[in-house]
Design an enzyme around this catalytic site. Structure first.
Site, mmCIF file in Angstrom:
data_model
loop_
_atom_site.group_PDB
_atom_site.id
_atom_site.type_symbol
_atom_site.label_atom_id
_atom_site.label_comp_id
_atom_site.label_asym_id
_atom_site.label_seq_id
_atom_site.Cartn_x
_atom_site.Cartn_y
_atom_site.Cartn_z
ATOM 1 N N VAL A 88 -0.545 4.706 -42.053
ATOM 2 C CA VAL A 88 0.283 3.889 -42.959
ATOM 3 C C VAL A 88 -0.312 3.852 -44.361
ATOM 4 C CG1 VAL A 88 1.306 1.614 -43.334
ATOM 5 C CG2 VAL A 88 1.099 2.516 -41.010
ATOM 6 N N ALA B 207 -10.196 1.404 -49.583
ATOM 7 C CA ALA B 207 -11.343 1.262 -48.684
ATOM 8 C C ALA B 207 -11.071 2.010 -47.378
ATOM 9 C CB ALA B 207 -11.603 -0.211 -48.392
ATOM 10 N N LYS C 130 0.439 -7.248 -37.136
ATOM 11 C CA LYS C 130 1.109 -8.246 -36.299
ATOM 12 C C LYS C 130 0.148 -8.991 -35.386
ATOM 13 C CE LYS C 130 1.381 -3.873 -34.875
ATOM 14 N NZ LYS C 130 2.025 -2.607 -35.001
ATOM 15 N N LYS D 101 4.865 -9.388 -32.282
ATOM 16 C CA LYS D 101 5.991 -9.416 -33.223
ATOM 17 C C LYS D 101 6.958 -10.558 -32.882
ATOM 18 C CE LYS D 101 5.544 -4.423 -33.908
ATOM 19 N NZ LYS D 101 5.908 -3.110 -33.358
ATOM 20 N N GLY E 77 5.798 4.339 -37.461
ATOM 21 C CA GLY E 77 5.498 5.612 -38.114
ATOM 22 C C GLY E 77 5.202 5.424 -39.590
HETATM 23 N N1 HSE Z 1 2.969 0.835 -32.110
HETATM 24 C C1 HSE Z 1 4.005 0.175 -32.846
HETATM 25 C C2 HSE Z 1 5.345 0.592 -32.280
HETATM 26 C C3 HSE Z 1 3.885 0.536 -34.303
HETATM 27 O O1 HSE Z 1 5.391 1.568 -31.530
HETATM 28 O O2 HSE Z 1 6.343 -0.053 -32.546
HETATM 29 C C4 HSE Z 1 4.800 -0.263 -35.200
HETATM 30 O O3 HSE Z 1 4.474 -1.616 -35.194
#
Ligand code: HSE
Length: 447
Positions: A21, A50, A112, A212, A311
């Site tokens: 990311v 960093a 999250k 989440k 992703g």
């Molecule tokens: N591993 C998480 C997913 C990444 O597959 O949704 C996104 O939060």
């Protein structure tokens, strides 16, 4: 053509974490720097980055003088206006976010797990020290669902939110359905594509989706639920028999996160469970790495949001939207260059009770492996009767005459979560049932 104006203000962003990311954010912000500067009247400069290991090879080209291995120095650097935490985990990430907030900075995070475990204290630190905590990328990747709840739907009371919140699980379940593979066979690919967490059990055990769901529950109701209060099961027990049963009966198997108020008690129910979902419903047809969220508000009715949930690019899109919000706070803010802290959630939710299993009702699917001999069905029926669980259907496929065991699938009418849990325990204790039965709620979604 003259030089493109870069805006009067320069906003310096420090990235902590330069993985999938982080590199995406760097790449997209660098490409669109001039366009954004024209639009915002401020130049967003990625001033420091960093990393854990400077020598690691990256996918994007970066000026090496920006890179440091000292992430804490980025968090507190007086030259940095916005700290972007993209490392994941709840160890060093907590320290970085806390220090940056205590230094009064605006912090953007996609983390999250960090929000689920420490969101309450981190928002309090932002409020106390004049900073802000922005976290659009923490839920549903590229779908701006947090902005939808906080801003677009602010006038609504929410009766329920249901979502496919883990792209990896949805990708695995979709390919299991389309190609007849097992989840282990597909997981490695999900990892290679950059969807899965470093510790993949966070995905397949439902924990990532639960993190989440806790964030969504807070945004919708103002209550931070503990992870232990989420009814949680992952997809590791879902097999081809479940997938085929679903297909034969107009359903799909999806990992569904739900946040809802129980009708009678008004208690809050947060769950992440594999479920049978009508294929024709808004969530039932969402496939692959896509996420989807259905939100029921009392003013607007149902709104549904669908898009890529994991992703590099999807998550970068959400992170950059927060960086831009941070820029707006800094350039259009009050006398100190900031708007006052705005609570992202309703303030009256803290007292909400968490719903107990007696209060929660659903139809259920139960699959078990049973001895193929006389009297077994009668034993099972007797247990269901004793728990007042009403059978809706029974499916047993004919097998060869020599088979000693057979799969038996039942579905139930509406019953309480308490009754189905007790039924499963009782069934698992029968000598004629092998192991613990696999169960999933059947979510009709008002069909
Ligand atoms: N591993 C998480 C997913 C990444 O597959 O949704 C996104 O939060």
């Amino acid at each position: 053509m003259g030089a493109i104006p870069m805006g009067d203000r320069k906003i310096s962003v420090g990235l902590c974490g330069f993985g999938i990311v982080g590199q995406g954010v760097y790449d997209h912000l660098t490409r669109k720097r001039k366009l954004l500067a024209e639009q915002l009247g401020a130049d967003i400069s990625l001033a420091r980055v960093a990393v854990r290991d400077k020598s690691k090879k990256r996918d994007v080209e970066i000026d090496l003088s920006l890179i440091t291995e000292d992430s804490l120095s980025v968090a507190t650097d007086p030259e940095i206006d916005v700290v972007c935490e993209l490392m994941g985990g709840t160890g060093l990430a907590l320290e970085i976010v806390t220090r940056a907030l205590v230094a009064g900075k605006i912090v953007v995070t996609a983390n999250k797990a960090l929000l689920c475990d420490h969101g309450k204290e981190l928002l309090a630190a932002a409020q106390e020290h004049g900073g802000h905590l922005l976290f659009e990328a923490s839920v549903a990747g590229g779908i701006p669902v947090i902005k939808a709840i906080r801003e677009g739907l602010i006038i609504n009371d929410f009766s329920r939110i249901d979502g496919i919140l883990n792209g990896t699980c949805n990708y695995i379940l979709t390919r299991m359905a389309n190609e007849g593979l097992s989840y282990q066979e597909i997981l490695a690919e999900a990892k290679a594509l950059g969807f899965a967490e470093a510790d993949e059990s966070l995905d397949v055990d439902g924990i990532d989706a639960a993190h989440k769901a806790v964030v969504l529950a807070y945004l919708a109701y103002g209550k931070w639920a503990d992870l232990e209060e989420v009814r949680l099961d992952g997809i590791t027990r879902v097999n081809q028999e479940d997938i085929r049963f679903a297909e034969d009966n107009g359903y799909a198997v999806k990992l569904i996160a739900s946040v809802e108020r129980e009708r009678q008690s008004k208690a809050l129910y947060v769950s992440v469970l594999p479920a049978l979902v009508p294929k024709s419903s808004s969530l039932g047809s969402v496939d692959g790495v896509f996420n989807a969220i259905s939100i029921h508000g009392d003013v607007v009715g149902e709104t549904v949001y669908i898009g890529p949930g994991a992703g590099r690019h999807a998550t970068s899109s959400a992170v950059i939207s927060d960086i831009v919000d941070a820029v707006k706070l800094l350039i259009f803010g009050g006398p100190e260059g900031r708007f006052p802290f705005l609570d992202p959630a309703p303030k009256n939710g803290n007292e909400l009770e968490i719903a107990g299993p007696v209060e929660v009702h659903s139809r259920y699917y139960v699959r078990m492996r049973v001895d193929d001999r006389p009297g077994v069905m009668a034993e099972i029926a007797s247990i269901l009767a004793s728990r007042e669980v009403s059978l809706a259907s029974v499916t047993q496929k004919e097998v060869g005459v020599d088979a000693e065991r057979v799969s038996l699938i039942i579905t139930t009418h509406m019953t309480s979560e308490k009754a189905i849990m007790e039924t499963i325990d009782d069934l698992g204790n029968l000598d004629s049932v092998q192991g613990s039965p696999m169960t999933m709620p059947i979510r009709d979604f008002g069909e």
